[in-house]
Design a protein around this motif. Structure first.
Motif, PDB file in Angstrom:
ATOM      1  N   LYS A   1       0.853  -1.186   0.000  1.00  0.00           N
ATOM      2  CA  LYS A   1       0.000   0.000   0.000  1.00  0.00           C
ATOM      3  C   LYS A   1       0.895   1.245   0.000  1.00  0.00           C
ATOM      4  O   LYS A   1       2.004   1.222   0.556  1.00  0.00           O
ATOM      5  CB  LYS A   1      -0.899   0.006   1.243  1.00  0.00           C
ATOM      6  CG  LYS A   1      -1.928  -1.126   1.248  1.00  0.00           C
ATOM      7  CD  LYS A   1      -2.725  -1.110   2.543  1.00  0.00           C
ATOM      8  CE  LYS A   1      -3.730  -2.264   2.571  1.00  0.00           C
ATOM      9  NZ  LYS A   1      -4.436  -2.360   3.870  1.00  0.00           N
ATOM     10  N   ILE A   2       0.381   2.315  -0.592  1.00  0.00           N
ATOM     11  CA  ILE A   2       1.173   3.543  -0.727  1.00  0.00           C
ATOM     12  C   ILE A   2       1.689   4.055   0.628  1.00  0.00           C
ATOM     13  O   ILE A   2       2.870   4.408   0.748  1.00  0.00           O
ATOM     14  CB  ILE A   2       0.370   4.648  -1.458  1.00  0.00           C
ATOM     15  CG1 ILE A   2      -0.014   4.190  -2.872  1.00  0.00           C
ATOM     16  CG2 ILE A   2       1.169   5.960  -1.508  1.00  0.00           C
ATOM     17  CD1 ILE A   2       1.115   4.005  -3.842  1.00  0.00           C
ATOM     18  N   PRO A   3       0.866   4.117   1.692  1.00  0.00           N
ATOM     19  CA  PRO A   3       1.403   4.593   2.979  1.00  0.00           C
ATOM     20  C   PRO A   3       2.584   3.759   3.479  1.00  0.00           C
ATOM     21  O   PRO A   3       3.527   4.295   4.066  1.00  0.00           O
ATOM     22  CB  PRO A   3       0.209   4.489   3.932  1.00  0.00           C
ATOM     23  CG  PRO A   3      -0.988   4.576   3.051  1.00  0.00           C
ATOM     24  CD  PRO A   3      -0.588   3.866   1.777  1.00  0.00           C
ATOM     25  N   ASP A   4       2.531   2.436   3.243  1.00  0.00           N
ATOM     26  CA  ASP A   4       3.620   1.553   3.690  1.00  0.00           C
ATOM     27  C   ASP A   4       4.902   1.809   2.881  1.00  0.00           C
ATOM     28  O   ASP A   4       6.019   1.796   3.433  1.00  0.00           O
ATOM     29  CB  ASP A   4       3.205   0.085   3.561  1.00  0.00           C
ATOM     30  CG  ASP A   4       1.996  -0.263   4.423  1.00  0.00           C
ATOM     31  OD1 ASP A   4       1.641   0.563   5.296  1.00  0.00           O
ATOM     32  OD2 ASP A   4       1.395  -1.330   4.214  1.00  0.00           O
ATOM     33  N   ILE A   5       4.730   2.060   1.580  1.00  0.00           N
ATOM     34  CA  ILE A   5       5.886   2.403   0.738  1.00  0.00           C
ATOM     35  C   ILE A   5       6.519   3.692   1.241  1.00  0.00           C
ATOM     36  O   ILE A   5       7.746   3.783   1.420  1.00  0.00           O
ATOM     37  CB  ILE A   5       5.453   2.568  -0.734  1.00  0.00           C
ATOM     38  CG1 ILE A   5       5.044   1.216  -1.333  1.00  0.00           C
ATOM     39  CG2 ILE A   5       6.580   3.208  -1.559  1.00  0.00           C
ATOM     40  CD1 ILE A   5       4.397   1.316  -2.700  1.00  0.00           C
ATOM     41  N   LEU A   6       5.692   4.719   1.474  1.00  0.00           N
ATOM     42  CA  LEU A   6       6.207   6.025   1.878  1.00  0.00           C
ATOM     43  C   LEU A   6       6.926   5.951   3.220  1.00  0.00           C
ATOM     44  O   LEU A   6       8.000   6.536   3.395  1.00  0.00           O
ATOM     45  CB  LEU A   6       5.061   7.035   1.957  1.00  0.00           C
ATOM     46  CG  LEU A   6       4.367   7.371   0.627  1.00  0.00           C
ATOM     47  CD1 LEU A   6       3.126   8.210   0.883  1.00  0.00           C
ATOM     48  CD2 LEU A   6       5.316   8.098  -0.317  1.00  0.00           C
ATOM     49  N   LYS A   7       6.337   5.222   4.167  1.00  0.00           N
ATOM     50  CA  LYS A   7       6.972   5.123   5.486  1.00  0.00           C
ATOM     51  C   LYS A   7       8.293   4.365   5.399  1.00  0.00           C
ATOM     52  O   LYS A   7       9.309   4.787   5.974  1.00  0.00           O
ATOM     53  CB  LYS A   7       6.036   4.442   6.491  1.00  0.00           C
ATOM     54  CG  LYS A   7       6.585   4.467   7.916  1.00  0.00           C
ATOM     55  CD  LYS A   7       5.514   4.114   8.921  1.00  0.00           C
ATOM     56  CE  LYS A   7       5.933   4.502  10.328  1.00  0.00           C
ATOM     57  NZ  LYS A   7       4.807   4.366  11.285  1.00  0.00           N
ATOM     58  N   THR A   8       8.286   3.260   4.673  1.00  0.00           N
ATOM     59  CA  THR A   8       9.501   2.455   4.545  1.00  0.00           C
ATOM     60  C   THR A   8      10.597   3.263   3.861  1.00  0.00           C
ATOM     61  O   THR A   8      11.763   3.259   4.304  1.00  0.00           O
ATOM     62  CB  THR A   8       9.212   1.162   3.753  1.00  0.00           C
ATOM     63  OG1 THR A   8       8.171   0.429   4.423  1.00  0.00           O
ATOM     64  CG2 THR A   8      10.455   0.289   3.635  1.00  0.00           C
ATOM     65  N   PHE A   9      10.222   3.986   2.802  1.00  0.00           N
ATOM     66  CA  PHE A   9      11.253   4.748   2.091  1.00  0.00           C
ATOM     67  C   PHE A   9      11.743   5.929   2.917  1.00  0.00           C
ATOM     68  O   PHE A   9      12.932   6.272   2.875  1.00  0.00           O
ATOM     69  CB  PHE A   9      10.770   5.222   0.714  1.00  0.00           C
ATOM     70  CG  PHE A   9      11.920   5.600  -0.165  1.00  0.00           C
ATOM     71  CD1 PHE A   9      12.609   4.625  -0.871  1.00  0.00           C
ATOM     72  CD2 PHE A   9      12.367   6.906  -0.242  1.00  0.00           C
ATOM     73  CE1 PHE A   9      13.722   4.946  -1.641  1.00  0.00           C
ATOM     74  CE2 PHE A   9      13.469   7.242  -1.009  1.00  0.00           C
ATOM     75  CZ  PHE A   9      14.148   6.260  -1.708  1.00  0.00           C
ATOM     76  N   ALA A  10      10.855   6.541   3.679  1.00  0.00           N
ATOM     77  CA  ALA A  10      11.271   7.655   4.546  1.00  0.00           C
ATOM     78  C   ALA A  10      12.304   7.181   5.567  1.00  0.00           C
ATOM     79  O   ALA A  10      13.308   7.853   5.813  1.00  0.00           O
ATOM     80  CB  ALA A  10      10.052   8.262   5.250  1.00  0.00           C
ATOM     81  N   VAL A  11      12.070   6.029   6.151  1.00  0.00           N
ATOM     82  CA  VAL A  11      13.010   5.474   7.131  1.00  0.00           C
ATOM     83  C   VAL A  11      14.322   5.120   6.439  1.00  0.00           C
ATOM     84  O   VAL A  11      15.419   5.405   6.945  1.00  0.00           O
ATOM     85  CB  VAL A  11      12.396   4.250   7.838  1.00  0.00           C
ATOM     86  CG1 VAL A  11      13.435   3.534   8.688  1.00  0.00           C
ATOM     87  CG2 VAL A  11      11.210   4.688   8.700  1.00  0.00           C
ATOM     88  N   HIS A  12      14.225   4.516   5.261  1.00  0.00           N
ATOM     89  CA  HIS A  12      15.434   4.185   4.479  1.00  0.00           C
ATOM     90  C   HIS A  12      16.274   5.433   4.207  1.00  0.00           C
ATOM     91  O   HIS A  12      17.491   5.451   4.466  1.00  0.00           O
ATOM     92  CB  HIS A  12      15.023   3.537   3.157  1.00  0.00           C
ATOM     93  CG  HIS A  12      16.080   3.561   2.110  1.00  0.00           C
ATOM     94  ND1 HIS A  12      17.241   2.823   2.195  1.00  0.00           N
ATOM     95  CD2 HIS A  12      16.177   4.270   0.951  1.00  0.00           C
ATOM     96  CE1 HIS A  12      17.995   3.060   1.138  1.00  0.00           C
ATOM     97  NE2 HIS A  12      17.383   3.938   0.371  1.00  0.00           N
ATOM     98  N   ALA A  13      15.625   6.486   3.702  1.00  0.00           N
ATOM     99  CA  ALA A  13      16.360   7.716   3.355  1.00  0.00           C
ATOM    100  C   ALA A  13      16.953   8.361   4.596  1.00  0.00           C
ATOM    101  O   ALA A  13      18.089   8.855   4.576  1.00  0.00           O
ATOM    102  CB  ALA A  13      15.438   8.685   2.622  1.00  0.00           C
ATOM    103  N   ALA A  14      16.196   8.360   5.695  1.00  0.00           N
ATOM    104  CA  ALA A  14      16.697   8.950   6.942  1.00  0.00           C
ATOM    105  C   ALA A  14      17.946   8.211   7.428  1.00  0.00           C
ATOM    106  O   ALA A  14      18.919   8.836   7.885  1.00  0.00           O
ATOM    107  CB  ALA A  14      15.606   8.919   8.008  1.00  0.00           C
TER     108      ALA A  14
END
Length: 354
Positions: free
Chosen positions: A253-266
């Motif tokens: 789901k889009i929210p899960d993608i965004l959260k996972t990628f935000a943590v990855h980038a951070a």
């Protein structure tokens, strides 16, 4: 008597396709290099132009030539509108980055459209542009170019990080400026927000509502780019070939993608910094408004993250391209080989007279 005051417009279009950033600034070389921003605005792209620019990488040479000409005309109209709106006069130059379509420095290729000589003729003002090509010809990455501005304008910060389409960092090490791309940021966030009919994730609200997918997170961390030593740079091609397909194979789901990628980038950003609360980090670029993402950064690093006034967040890159143009006019170094890996420091860009 040597000229020390310049009135210029800086123009920047980033990979996130938010729009064209314009800054009218006065830059002084009296004593220390300093600036004042007199006017600034982002001219958003229409849906038609966003589609043209996002699909431009697929065009053949004649189609690209046609798009370059059309985009240069469009850019001239936008800059003219900005000049009229803010009643700007007595300009020394317009300093324009153009819009990057291809960036493959290993193959000796970097293409920014909108940098044709007719831009100066349309504006009836000298134009300084095409800042990346010479660096690539000299064996450099052609990016990032902002660090010379970090050194001259913002020496009080240990790190300067721009959170735009990509995150990049700039710092002094052993009396040399070092800078390199860290990871994608808004190119990925905005790609998936577009799938739910929005341009961006305001305050990171949708990412906040998601769940982290640990398997995807590990796959993202394992990408070979992160193991390379700087200088290194990223282009949209890498996002399209390596990041998007990797994420989409998980069917999240889009929210899960965004959260996972935000943590990855951070995590990728934090890993590039000293984990030291005495280290000041200047954050600029659109990602600085993503509250959830900034929270993740602060969780991953003890550094002191400083978010400046909105105008500087939004327009720092356009401001520094104004500086690059002025340095070119002065025939002074505006690209550092310690940053790009080129054979030498140099004064890059082309000057077009009206």
């Amino acid at each position: 008597m040597e000229k020390t005051e310049y009135r210029v417009i800086g123009v920047m279009s980033g990979t996130s396709l938010d729009g064209i950033d314009l800054v009218f600034t006065e830059i002084s070389f009296e004593n220390e290099v300093s600036f004042s921003i007199l006017a600034s605005e982002t001219f958003s792209y229409t849906a038609e132009w966003r589609e043209k620019l996002s699909n431009a990488i697929k065009l053949d040479a004649p189609e690209l030539t046609s798009l370059d000409s059309e985009y240069t005309d469009y850019l001239a109209n936008v800059i003219s509108e900005f000049i009229t709106k803010y009643d700007i006069d007595l300009l020394d130059a317009v300093c324009s980055h153009g819009h990057t379509i291809k960036h493959r420095p290993k193959k000796g290729i970097t293409l920014q459209i909108g940098n044709l000589p007719k831009l100066a003729k349309a504006l009836k003002i000298p134009v300084v542009c095409d800042f990346r090509v010479q660096d690539v010809e000299l064996g450099g990455q052609g990016a990032p170019l902002v660090p010379i501005g970090d050194r001259l304008f913002f020496p009080q910060y240990k790190y300067c990080i721009n959170l735009g389409g990509f995150a990049n960092v700039s710092l002094e090490r052993n009396s040399q400026r070092i800078a390199y791309d860290l990871c994608p940021v808004n190119t990925v966030f905005n790609y998936f927000m577009n799938k739910v009919g929005k341009e961006y994730d305001e305050d990171g609200q949708l990412a906040r509502s998601g769940k982290i997918n640990d398997e995807l997170l590990q796959d993202l961390h394992s990408l070979s780019f992160y193991k390379k030593d700087p200088p290194k740079s990223l282009g949209i091609e890498w996002v399209n070939s390596d990041i998007i397909p990797l994420i989409e194979k998980y069917d999240l789901k889009i929210p899960d993608i965004l959260k996972t990628f935000a943590v990855h980038a951070a995590i990728q950003i934090a890993d590039s910094l000293d984990n030291d609360n005495a280290s000041d980090v200047l954050l600029t670029g659109g990602g600085a408004f993503n509250n959830f993402f900034i929270e993740q950064l602060k969780l991953k690093s003890a550094c002191n993250f400083i978010i400046p006034e909105k105008q500087l967040i939004d327009f720092k890159e356009a401001l520094i391209f104004a500086l690059l143009g002025v340095l070119k006019l002065r025939d002074e170094v505006n690209v550092l080989c310690s940053v790009t890996g080129a054979k030498m420091d140099h004064s890059s860009g082309r000057i077009y007279e009206p």
